[in-house]
Design a protein around this motif. Structure first.
Motif, PDB file in Angstrom:
ATOM      1  N   ASP A  72      -7.109   6.617  -7.270  1.00 66.35           N
ATOM      2  CA  ASP A  72      -6.893   5.463  -6.393  1.00 66.35           C
ATOM      3  C   ASP A  72      -6.589   4.272  -7.288  1.00 66.35           C
ATOM      4  O   ASP A  72      -7.418   3.862  -8.084  1.00 66.35           O
ATOM      5  CB  ASP A  72      -8.144   5.204  -5.546  1.00 66.35           C
ATOM      6  CG  ASP A  72      -8.538   6.430  -4.738  1.00 66.35           C
ATOM      7  OD1 ASP A  72      -7.710   6.879  -3.943  1.00 66.35           O
ATOM      8  OD2 ASP A  72      -9.650   6.949  -4.952  1.00 66.35           O
ATOM      9  N   HIS A  73      -5.398   3.752  -7.155  1.00 63.88           N
ATOM     10  CA  HIS A  73      -4.919   2.729  -8.086  1.00 63.88           C
ATOM     11  C   HIS A  73      -4.797   1.369  -7.406  1.00 63.88           C
ATOM     12  O   HIS A  73      -4.404   1.288  -6.246  1.00 63.88           O
ATOM     13  CB  HIS A  73      -3.537   3.103  -8.612  1.00 63.88           C
ATOM     14  CG  HIS A  73      -3.495   4.398  -9.361  1.00 63.88           C
ATOM     15  ND1 HIS A  73      -2.477   4.697 -10.222  1.00 63.88           N
ATOM     16  CD2 HIS A  73      -4.336   5.460  -9.412  1.00 63.88           C
ATOM     17  CE1 HIS A  73      -2.689   5.896 -10.758  1.00 63.88           C
ATOM     18  NE2 HIS A  73      -3.799   6.384 -10.262  1.00 63.88           N
ATOM     19  N   ASP A  89      -3.440   5.600  -2.907  1.00 58.83           N
ATOM     20  CA  ASP A  89      -3.816   6.912  -3.406  1.00 58.83           C
ATOM     21  C   ASP A  89      -2.578   7.507  -4.059  1.00 58.83           C
ATOM     22  O   ASP A  89      -1.664   7.952  -3.383  1.00 58.83           O
ATOM     23  CB  ASP A  89      -4.304   7.783  -2.245  1.00 58.83           C
ATOM     24  CG  ASP A  89      -4.668   9.189  -2.665  1.00 58.83           C
ATOM     25  OD1 ASP A  89      -4.477   9.546  -3.839  1.00 58.83           O
ATOM     26  OD2 ASP A  89      -5.136   9.957  -1.805  1.00 58.83           O
ATOM     27  N   TYR A 125       1.235   5.706  -0.697  1.00 54.96           N
ATOM     28  CA  TYR A 125       0.648   7.036  -0.847  1.00 54.96           C
ATOM     29  C   TYR A 125       1.657   7.925  -1.556  1.00 54.96           C
ATOM     30  O   TYR A 125       2.818   7.993  -1.162  1.00 54.96           O
ATOM     31  CB  TYR A 125       0.290   7.651   0.509  1.00 54.96           C
ATOM     32  CG  TYR A 125      -0.177   9.077   0.401  1.00 54.96           C
ATOM     33  CD1 TYR A 125      -1.425   9.382  -0.130  1.00 54.96           C
ATOM     34  CD2 TYR A 125       0.651  10.125   0.794  1.00 54.96           C
ATOM     35  CE1 TYR A 125      -1.846  10.692  -0.257  1.00 54.96           C
ATOM     36  CE2 TYR A 125       0.235  11.446   0.673  1.00 54.96           C
ATOM     37  CZ  TYR A 125      -1.014  11.718   0.148  1.00 54.96           C
ATOM     38  OH  TYR A 125      -1.428  13.023   0.019  1.00 54.96           O
ATOM     39  N   THR A 167       0.870  -1.166   0.000  1.00 57.26           N
ATOM     40  CA  THR A 167       0.000   0.000   0.000  1.00 57.26           C
ATOM     41  C   THR A 167       0.907   1.216   0.000  1.00 57.26           C
ATOM     42  O   THR A 167       1.941   1.226   0.666  1.00 57.26           O
ATOM     43  CB  THR A 167      -0.992  -0.006   1.185  1.00 57.26           C
ATOM     44  OG1 THR A 167      -1.897   1.087   1.039  1.00 57.26           O
ATOM     45  CG2 THR A 167      -0.297   0.101   2.505  1.00 57.26           C
ATOM     46  N   THR A 223     -12.618   6.959  -9.690  1.00 56.36           N
ATOM     47  CA  THR A 223     -12.769   6.621  -8.270  1.00 56.36           C
ATOM     48  C   THR A 223     -13.078   7.861  -7.440  1.00 56.36           C
ATOM     49  O   THR A 223     -13.395   7.748  -6.264  1.00 56.36           O
ATOM     50  CB  THR A 223     -11.489   5.954  -7.729  1.00 56.36           C
ATOM     51  OG1 THR A 223     -10.375   6.835  -7.935  1.00 56.36           O
ATOM     52  CG2 THR A 223     -11.241   4.620  -8.402  1.00 56.36           C
ATOM     53  N   ARG A 224     -12.941   9.014  -8.019  1.00 55.03           N
ATOM     54  CA  ARG A 224     -13.281  10.278  -7.353  1.00 55.03           C
ATOM     55  C   ARG A 224     -14.122  11.096  -8.321  1.00 55.03           C
ATOM     56  O   ARG A 224     -13.665  11.478  -9.398  1.00 55.03           O
ATOM     57  CB  ARG A 224     -12.022  11.031  -6.966  1.00 55.03           C
ATOM     58  CG  ARG A 224     -12.288  12.369  -6.312  1.00 55.03           C
ATOM     59  CD  ARG A 224     -10.988  12.989  -5.794  1.00 55.03           C
ATOM     60  NE  ARG A 224     -11.102  14.384  -5.510  1.00 55.03           N
ATOM     61  CZ  ARG A 224     -11.716  14.914  -4.466  1.00 55.03           C
ATOM     62  NH1 ARG A 224     -12.322  14.137  -3.606  1.00 55.03           N
ATOM     63  NH2 ARG A 224     -11.746  16.214  -4.283  1.00 55.03           N
TER      64      ARG A 224
END
Length: 151
Positions: free
Chosen positions: A145-146, A102, A70, A68, A134-135
């Protein structure tokens, strides 16, 4: 916040792996079911990137490396070099890979950062799973968001 104990963010029967940002607040967390099948892989992490890697082992499939990550908005171009190097290290493990986060890069856009992101992931044989925004706001639709998985 590194001063925040794991117990405050814990979920019953799950283990939390954290990478706190420090005094700026925020950070990353991955929750994995309690047990020996999950372990943190700090050896795959980069000190230049806000990312956590874990390895999940099961009896019925190849081990899975999960990241994960950012990426702050307006991040430098160095991000792509560091991200690519981190993915190369993960690929050298010959395990399944899933990367999510993100990225603050609109995957639907044709801008330079989107092209760089697609190039890095293609070179690492990762496939992007989303094709829809996604937004969504009144003024825009973006895919920031991948989720990528190994081919």
């Amino acid at each position: 916040d590194p001063d925040l104990p794991d117990g405050i963010v814990s979920i019953h029967w799950y283990r939390v792996f954290r990478r706190d940002r420090g005094s700026r607040g925020g950070g990353l967390a991955i929750y994995c079911p309690d047990g020996p099948q999950c372990r943190r892989r700090e050896d795959l992490e980069s000190s230049n990137l806000e990312a956590i890697w874990i390895e999940i082992r099961t009896n019925w499939r190849r081990p899975l490396l999960v990241c994960t990550i950012y990426r702050p908005p307006n991040c430098s171009c160095q991000f792509f070099e560091d991200f690519s190097a981190m993915l190369d290290n993960a690929n050298n493990e010959c395990k399944e890979i899933a990367v999510m986060g993100d990225m603050n890069i609109n995957y639907l856009s044709d801008c330079t950062t989107s092209k760089q992101m697609r190039s890095v992931c293609e070179e690492s044989s990762l496939t992007h799973l989303f094709t829809e925004p996604t937004r969504v706001t009144q003024n825009s639709k973006t895919l920031i968001d991948h989720i990528y998985v190994s081919n």
